[in-house]
Design a protein around this motif. Structure first.
Motif, PDB file in Angstrom:
ATOM      1  N   THR A   1     -56.791  22.685 -48.758  1.00 45.71           N
ATOM      2  CA  THR A   1     -57.679  22.040 -49.660  1.00 45.71           C
ATOM      3  C   THR A   1     -58.775  21.123 -49.373  1.00 45.71           C
ATOM      4  OG1 THR A   1     -55.568  22.172 -51.306  1.00 45.71           O
ATOM      5  CG2 THR A   1     -57.362  20.427 -51.977  1.00 45.71           C
ATOM      6  N   GLU A   2     -58.426  20.421 -48.267  1.00 45.78           N
ATOM      7  CA  GLU A   2     -59.483  19.451 -47.920  1.00 45.78           C
ATOM      8  C   GLU A   2     -60.756  19.999 -47.234  1.00 45.78           C
ATOM      9  OE1 GLU A   2     -57.971  16.269 -45.440  1.00 45.78           O
ATOM     10  OE2 GLU A   2     -56.499  15.672 -46.954  1.00 45.78           O
ATOM     11  N   GLU A   3     -60.278  21.206 -46.348  1.00 44.00           N
ATOM     12  CA  GLU A   3     -61.417  21.883 -45.769  1.00 44.00           C
ATOM     13  C   GLU A   3     -62.603  22.589 -46.771  1.00 44.00           C
ATOM     14  OE1 GLU A   3     -58.465  20.710 -43.116  1.00 44.00           O
ATOM     15  OE2 GLU A   3     -58.134  21.908 -44.790  1.00 44.00           O
ATOM     16  N   ILE A   4     -61.533  23.206 -47.811  1.00 42.33           N
ATOM     17  CA  ILE A   4     -62.668  23.898 -48.753  1.00 42.33           C
ATOM     18  C   ILE A   4     -63.411  23.089 -49.535  1.00 42.33           C
ATOM     19  CG2 ILE A   4     -62.312  25.017 -51.145  1.00 42.33           C
ATOM     20  CD1 ILE A   4     -59.649  26.280 -50.225  1.00 42.33           C
ATOM     21  N   VAL A   5     -62.873  21.739 -50.102  1.00 45.91           N
ATOM     22  CA  VAL A   5     -63.640  20.943 -50.576  1.00 45.91           C
ATOM     23  C   VAL A   5     -65.019  20.337 -49.620  1.00 45.91           C
ATOM     24  CG1 VAL A   5     -63.824  18.241 -51.322  1.00 45.91           C
ATOM     25  CG2 VAL A   5     -61.930  19.892 -52.039  1.00 45.91           C
ATOM     26  N   ARG A   6     -64.575  20.169 -48.657  1.00 50.53           N
ATOM     27  CA  ARG A   6     -65.686  19.714 -47.430  1.00 50.53           C
ATOM     28  C   ARG A   6     -66.789  20.926 -47.352  1.00 50.53           C
ATOM     29  NH1 ARG A   6     -61.641  16.661 -44.716  1.00 50.53           N
ATOM     30  NH2 ARG A   6     -60.956  18.376 -43.363  1.00 50.53           N
ATOM     31  N   PHE A   7     -66.081  22.062 -47.175  1.00 50.59           N
ATOM     32  CA  PHE A   7     -67.075  23.148 -47.051  1.00 50.59           C
ATOM     33  C   PHE A   7     -68.041  23.402 -48.284  1.00 50.59           C
ATOM     34  CE2 PHE A   7     -68.197  27.673 -47.141  1.00 50.59           C
ATOM     35  CZ  PHE A   7     -68.722  28.037 -45.974  1.00 50.59           C
ATOM     36  N   ARG A   8     -67.367  23.387 -49.346  1.00 51.94           N
ATOM     37  CA  ARG A   8     -68.140  23.211 -50.519  1.00 51.94           C
ATOM     38  C   ARG A   8     -69.298  22.191 -50.678  1.00 51.94           C
ATOM     39  NH1 ARG A   8     -63.403  25.015 -54.976  1.00 51.94           N
ATOM     40  NH2 ARG A   8     -63.785  27.312 -54.909  1.00 51.94           N
ATOM     41  N   SER A   9     -69.174  21.286 -50.109  1.00 55.62           N
ATOM     42  CA  SER A   9     -69.858  20.089 -50.136  1.00 55.62           C
ATOM     43  C   SER A   9     -71.000  20.444 -49.270  1.00 55.62           C
ATOM     44  CB  SER A   9     -69.024  18.583 -49.799  1.00 55.62           C
ATOM     45  OG  SER A   9     -70.044  17.815 -49.413  1.00 55.62           O
ATOM     46  N   HIS A  10     -70.758  20.949 -48.293  1.00 53.19           N
ATOM     47  CA  HIS A  10     -71.814  21.160 -47.401  1.00 53.19           C
ATOM     48  C   HIS A  10     -72.820  22.491 -47.644  1.00 53.19           C
ATOM     49  CE1 HIS A  10     -69.840  18.971 -44.215  1.00 53.19           C
ATOM     50  NE2 HIS A  10     -68.971  19.529 -44.066  1.00 53.19           N
ATOM     51  N   VAL A  11     -72.143  23.295 -48.414  1.00 51.81           N
ATOM     52  CA  VAL A  11     -72.905  24.180 -49.227  1.00 51.81           C
ATOM     53  C   VAL A  11     -73.942  23.699 -50.116  1.00 51.81           C
ATOM     54  CG1 VAL A  11     -72.851  26.139 -50.837  1.00 51.81           C
ATOM     55  CG2 VAL A  11     -71.183  26.243 -48.973  1.00 51.81           C
ATOM     56  N   VAL A  12     -73.659  22.685 -50.731  1.00 52.24           N
ATOM     57  CA  VAL A  12     -74.569  22.082 -51.695  1.00 52.24           C
ATOM     58  C   VAL A  12     -75.450  21.366 -50.936  1.00 52.24           C
ATOM     59  CG1 VAL A  12     -74.885  20.231 -53.441  1.00 52.24           C
ATOM     60  CG2 VAL A  12     -72.593  21.762 -53.440  1.00 52.24           C
ATOM     61  N   GLN A  13     -75.083  20.771 -49.809  1.00 55.27           N
ATOM     62  CA  GLN A  13     -76.058  20.027 -48.669  1.00 55.27           C
ATOM     63  C   GLN A  13     -77.129  21.141 -48.455  1.00 55.27           C
ATOM     64  OE1 GLN A  13     -73.116  18.016 -46.131  1.00 55.27           O
ATOM     65  NE2 GLN A  13     -74.853  16.336 -46.350  1.00 55.27           N
ATOM     66  N   LEU A  14     -76.615  22.336 -47.957  1.00 53.77           N
ATOM     67  CA  LEU A  14     -77.439  23.204 -47.410  1.00 53.77           C
ATOM     68  C   LEU A  14     -78.569  23.680 -48.354  1.00 53.77           C
ATOM     69  CD1 LEU A  14     -77.720  24.702 -44.815  1.00 53.77           C
ATOM     70  CD2 LEU A  14     -76.544  26.489 -45.341  1.00 53.77           C
ATOM     71  N   LYS A  15     -78.011  24.105 -49.581  1.00 52.96           N
ATOM     72  CA  LYS A  15     -78.859  24.490 -50.692  1.00 52.96           C
ATOM     73  C   LYS A  15     -80.140  23.475 -50.960  1.00 52.96           C
ATOM     74  CE  LYS A  15     -75.951  27.540 -53.244  1.00 52.96           C
ATOM     75  NZ  LYS A  15     -75.072  27.826 -54.367  1.00 52.96           N
ATOM     76  N   ASN A  16     -79.416  22.266 -51.039  1.00 54.94           N
ATOM     77  CA  ASN A  16     -80.399  21.252 -51.373  1.00 54.94           C
ATOM     78  C   ASN A  16     -81.380  21.089 -50.288  1.00 54.94           C
ATOM     79  OD1 ASN A  16     -79.119  20.562 -54.018  1.00 54.94           O
ATOM     80  ND2 ASN A  16     -77.834  18.925 -52.932  1.00 54.94           N
ATOM     81  N   THR A  17     -81.152  21.027 -49.192  1.00 51.93           N
ATOM     82  CA  THR A  17     -82.154  21.104 -47.972  1.00 51.93           C
ATOM     83  C   THR A  17     -82.919  22.410 -47.893  1.00 51.93           C
ATOM     84  OG1 THR A  17     -80.298  19.833 -46.754  1.00 51.93           O
ATOM     85  CG2 THR A  17     -82.060  20.793 -45.350  1.00 51.93           C
ATOM     86  N   LEU A  18     -82.549  23.392 -48.412  1.00 46.22           N
ATOM     87  CA  LEU A  18     -83.642  24.611 -48.060  1.00 46.22           C
ATOM     88  C   LEU A  18     -84.633  24.493 -49.391  1.00 46.22           C
ATOM     89  CD1 LEU A  18     -81.005  27.553 -48.077  1.00 46.22           C
ATOM     90  CD2 LEU A  18     -82.519  26.908 -46.360  1.00 46.22           C
ATOM     91  N   MET A  19     -84.506  23.433 -50.412  1.00 42.75           N
ATOM     92  CA  MET A  19     -85.554  23.415 -51.321  1.00 42.75           C
ATOM     93  C   MET A  19     -86.402  22.321 -50.914  1.00 42.75           C
ATOM     94  SD  MET A  19     -84.870  25.795 -53.580  1.00 42.75           S
ATOM     95  CE  MET A  19     -83.450  26.652 -53.623  1.00 42.75           C
ATOM     96  N   LYS A  20     -86.192  21.372 -50.022  1.00 37.02           N
ATOM     97  CA  LYS A  20     -87.207  20.492 -49.371  1.00 37.02           C
ATOM     98  C   LYS A  20     -88.475  20.972 -48.690  1.00 37.02           C
ATOM     99  CE  LYS A  20     -83.703  16.913 -49.040  1.00 37.02           C
ATOM    100  NZ  LYS A  20     -83.061  16.056 -48.169  1.00 37.02           N
ATOM    101  N   GLU A  21     -89.646  20.195 -48.733  1.00 42.08           N
ATOM    102  CA  GLU A  21     -90.747  20.459 -47.932  1.00 42.08           C
ATOM    103  C   GLU A  21     -90.498  19.812 -46.674  1.00 42.08           C
ATOM    104  OE1 GLU A  21     -93.054  22.340 -48.911  1.00 42.08           O
ATOM    105  OE2 GLU A  21     -92.349  22.889 -50.889  1.00 42.08           O
TER     106      GLU A  21
END
Length: 293
Positions: free
Chosen positions: A221-241
């Protein structure tokens, strides 16, 4: 976001001077600039480097510069009289002429023209600087345009792969509890069989406690939560200039760590298969990120 791969070219003509600059770039950890230009442009090479650093932050950049003079600028001639007299002397010694004064210039030129050299008058450094800056800026704008276009293509591909990974993680999350319960039942039955085979008295509460502890170690469970958090970080970073490649690389390392932990804890063949899929997609993303500035 921008890719580190691109090409730009520009040609400018000013007062009979034509400057052509071609720039190509590929991925690299830092900004690595190599400039190949004629000697007369050595005085402005530092300016070219400065302009490149204003446009680019990362990548291996190769710059090719050519300078052609189509003007009718006056030339300065110098004569190597020693070489001229040596050629005349050779022609006399070989019996072609009786005296050196009889040797015509045509015969001297036929042997070598190195004894007379023409040099164009120096071009004003300010003119060269203005020409080079105009040319390299246009070439860099073309390069950046291509890198931006390629970056948008990479962005779309990465977002698509992240979406696929989210679907895989969703499956893992929905089936993780069943996998834990199945593993718990498997351990419990095994312990009972082993203890019964050795005619050992069984403390049922103790067995259940040990089974629960072992099964808890397979919970992801903890690994899934952290992985999903990293996915959100990755998506947000991809949108940055601006340059984001290094940050993306760091996030992917963290995601890979969570996936490896999931793989070591997973005890269900279906979950293990999904973790392998995650690893494959993550590796493809990592390869793509290496091309992002």
């Amino acid at each position: 976001m921008k890719s580190m791969t691109g090409f730009g070219r520009s040609t400018q003509l000013v007062d009979g001077l034509q400057c052509t600059i071609e720039i190509k770039s590929v991925n690299a950890r830092f900004l690595d600039i190599t400039i190949r230009n004629p000697k007369q442009l050595n005085c402005v090479e530092h300016i070219m480097r400065s302009r490149i650093q204003q446009y680019l932050q990362r990548g291996k950049v190769d710059v090719f510069v050519t300078l052609d003079d189509y003007s009718e600028r006056e030339k300065e001639f110098t004569i190597n009289r020693v070489l001229k007299e040596q050629i005349q002397h050779i022609l006399v010694n070989e019996g072609f002429y009786h005296t050196e004064s009889q040797v015509p210039l045509e015969s001297v030129m036929a042997i070598s023209s190195d004894w007379i050299q023409g040099k164009e008058a120096d071009v004003d450094e300010a003119v060269l600087t203005s020409l080079v800056v105009t040319t390299i800026d246009e070439a860099l704008e073309s390069l950046v345009s291509m890198r931006t276009h390629e970056g948008l293509h990479l962005q779309g591909d990465l977002l698509n792969r992240l979406s696929q990974m989210e679907d895989i993680v969703q499956y893992i999350d929905e089936h993780k509890l069943v996998a834990v319960e199945n593993y718990k039942l498997y351990i419990e039955n095994k312990l009972v069989d082993i203890l019964a085979a050795h005619t050992v008295s069984i403390n049922e509460d103790r067995v259940l406690q040990e089974v629960a502890l072992l099964a808890d170690k397979t919970d992801i469970t903890e690994e899934i939560v952290r992985f999903r958090s990293h996915v959100v970080q990755l998506k947000n970073t991809l949108m940055k200039e601006g340059p984001i490649g290094r940050k993306l690389d760091f996030i992917i390392q963290e995601m890979n760590r969570e996936v490896n932990t999931m793989g070591s804890k997973a005890v269900d063949i279906a979950l293990t298969d999904r973790v392998v899929q995650l690893k494959c997609e993550l590796e493809k993303i990592r390869e793509q990120v290496q091309n992002i500035e």
